[in-house]
Design an enzyme around this catalytic site. Sequence first.
Site, PDB file in Angstrom:
ATOM      1  N   ILE A   1    -108.792 -23.922   2.881  1.00  0.00           N
ATOM      2  CA  ILE A   1    -109.515 -22.706   3.273  1.00  0.00           C
ATOM      3  C   ILE A   1    -109.966 -21.875   2.067  1.00  0.00           C
ATOM      4  O   ILE A   1    -110.801 -20.982   2.216  1.00  0.00           O
ATOM      5  CB  ILE A   1    -108.676 -21.828   4.224  1.00  0.00           C
ATOM      6  CG1 ILE A   1    -107.442 -21.251   3.529  1.00  0.00           C
ATOM      7  CG2 ILE A   1    -108.268 -22.613   5.450  1.00  0.00           C
ATOM      8  CD1 ILE A   1    -106.702 -20.236   4.378  1.00  0.00           C
TER       9      ILE A   1
ATOM     10  N   TYR B   1     -97.451 -20.562   1.327  1.00  0.00           N
ATOM     11  CA  TYR B   1     -97.862 -19.387   2.097  1.00  0.00           C
ATOM     12  C   TYR B   1     -96.765 -18.994   3.084  1.00  0.00           C
ATOM     13  O   TYR B   1     -96.366 -19.810   3.925  1.00  0.00           O
ATOM     14  CB  TYR B   1     -99.166 -19.715   2.824  1.00  0.00           C
ATOM     15  CG  TYR B   1     -99.580 -18.775   3.915  1.00  0.00           C
ATOM     16  CD1 TYR B   1     -99.706 -17.396   3.686  1.00  0.00           C
ATOM     17  CD2 TYR B   1     -99.882 -19.256   5.188  1.00  0.00           C
ATOM     18  CE1 TYR B   1    -100.097 -16.543   4.698  1.00  0.00           C
ATOM     19  CE2 TYR B   1    -100.291 -18.410   6.204  1.00  0.00           C
ATOM     20  CZ  TYR B   1    -100.385 -17.056   5.957  1.00  0.00           C
ATOM     21  OH  TYR B   1    -100.774 -16.210   6.964  1.00  0.00           O
TER      22      TYR B   1
ATOM     23  N   LYS C   1    -111.766 -16.824   4.126  1.00  0.00           N
ATOM     24  CA  LYS C   1    -111.634 -16.541   2.700  1.00  0.00           C
ATOM     25  C   LYS C   1    -112.961 -16.684   1.956  1.00  0.00           C
ATOM     26  O   LYS C   1    -113.333 -15.820   1.156  1.00  0.00           O
ATOM     27  CB  LYS C   1    -110.585 -17.474   2.079  1.00  0.00           C
ATOM     28  CG  LYS C   1    -109.278 -17.546   2.853  1.00  0.00           C
ATOM     29  CD  LYS C   1    -108.616 -16.190   3.037  1.00  0.00           C
ATOM     30  CE  LYS C   1    -107.301 -16.314   3.798  1.00  0.00           C
ATOM     31  NZ  LYS C   1    -106.643 -15.023   4.013  1.00  0.00           N
TER      32      LYS C   1
ATOM     33  N   ASP D   1    -104.895 -28.179   3.607  1.00  0.00           N
ATOM     34  CA  ASP D   1    -105.445 -26.881   3.985  1.00  0.00           C
ATOM     35  C   ASP D   1    -106.366 -26.427   2.848  1.00  0.00           C
ATOM     36  O   ASP D   1    -105.898 -26.059   1.770  1.00  0.00           O
ATOM     37  CB  ASP D   1    -104.300 -25.891   4.197  1.00  0.00           C
ATOM     38  CG  ASP D   1    -104.778 -24.540   4.717  1.00  0.00           C
ATOM     39  OD1 ASP D   1    -105.890 -24.121   4.341  1.00  0.00           O
ATOM     40  OD2 ASP D   1    -104.038 -23.893   5.483  1.00  0.00           O
TER      41      ASP D   1
END
Length: 494
Positions: A232, A145, A272, A230
């Site tokens: 998410i 990202y 998300k 992570d």
Amino acid sequence: MGLLSRKATCNSHGQDSSYFLGWQEYEKNPYNEVNNPNGIIQMGLAENQLCLDLLEPWLMKNPDALGLKRDGISIFKELALFQDYNGFPAFKRALVDFMGEIRGNKVSFDPNHVVLTAGATSANETLMFCLADQGDAFLLPTPYYPGFDRDLRWRTGVEIVPIHCTSSNGFKVTLPAIEQAYRQAQKRKLRVKGVLITNPSNPLGTTMARDELDLLINFIEDKQIHLISDEIYSGTVFTSPSFVSVMEVLKDRNLDQTQVWERVHIVYSLSKDLGLPGFRVGAIYSNDPVVVSAAIKMSSFGLVSSQTQYLLSAMLFDKKFTKEYMSENHKRLQKQQKDLVSGLEKAGIRCLDSNAGLFCWVDMRHLLKSNTFEAEMELWQKIVYRVKINISPGSSCHCIEPGWFRVCFANMSESTLKLAIQRLKSFVSSIAVKSQSHQELKSLRRKARNNWVSRLSLQSFYDREQDTTTKVSFSYRPHFMSLSNIAATLDAAA
């Protein structure tokens, strides 16, 4: 400038990345079906807008949650006053229950191990402050990202060392790649404090296999470092293989009573899975009480408002609603992703096989003029300015192979997605026509040149055999003579 801090005047935020520059161009000329149909379509933003129509009816049916009431009685004063850093116990219970449901209840979470933050951005930065000092390093698999260059580095001073993954195995993490990154950090005299992964991956849209997670756990156990997962996008997995959380792997390996248990941390968010990025709800989950304590203190710089916690605790405790929402969300994500993939395939563009996320990892290497990042940027600029679509170049995600792009699909309507695909099809077709015309021109030139050489050779042979004084009157000046002039000269001499 001398009156300002180095942080205020430095250029390490990452705002000059093509990832952010694409956003800026979109904001100057945003597409709107009615008001600006020729504007730029935003496919560089990973937002989930596909199920907002399910959230609004719930709010209408639950006026107390939105109206800050309990059993019809206002609790405005209670929510308006200061709350401590720990967050509402009810909301933390609701959040960990929701996290467990997403993971098929194969693993449970303790609300006392949760630290609430203002989104995942704040959660990741807070973990950096807790786990590393300025000049220390974290290893990240590529592509990753683009915002991590800002979130992890800008204020903390922590360095990112890439674990280079390639398309040869679908960008999966391998032990040689991890060890190479570790050696690179040592060569730079950086102290490696951990590895950070996104699972499901942003930008790949894939879930990590259990053997990859085992590999990472073994590595951090051997090096005595941390692992941040992570997660998410954990609720966006719309098809097999199913999502496997790192916590599930730790449990299955009976590592919950070992030191590695306290060195694995999870980042989560509702941005998300529920499509609520504007609510700024993130969380850190850690089994290390020292990390939890420190992160709670740091969370004072980015708290989740009391009103938001109250509203979302009511929503998440409505199990019937969350189950129906997640089911419908998966169906819509799968359809939108399928439409994008099939549409691009018809244009001769393929995508990496994916099963999660709000985007596809799209292979446009065949559209590059050369296998360079300069050619990738040239293609990206054409897509933004000529095709009027903003997508994210692979180089902004630190991909080492030019020609890959992240293309988002969940932040738009079905009709807008169709328009974007049609624009890309037209663009690819125009490239194909130009390429074909260029090849035909090259072929004609090659034939003319061969014809000239053949004529010249025959003339020379004829002159030698006939012992004649007649010679070809021709001076070879390829820089000044056209092919038609060459042919005419040869015809005259023949």
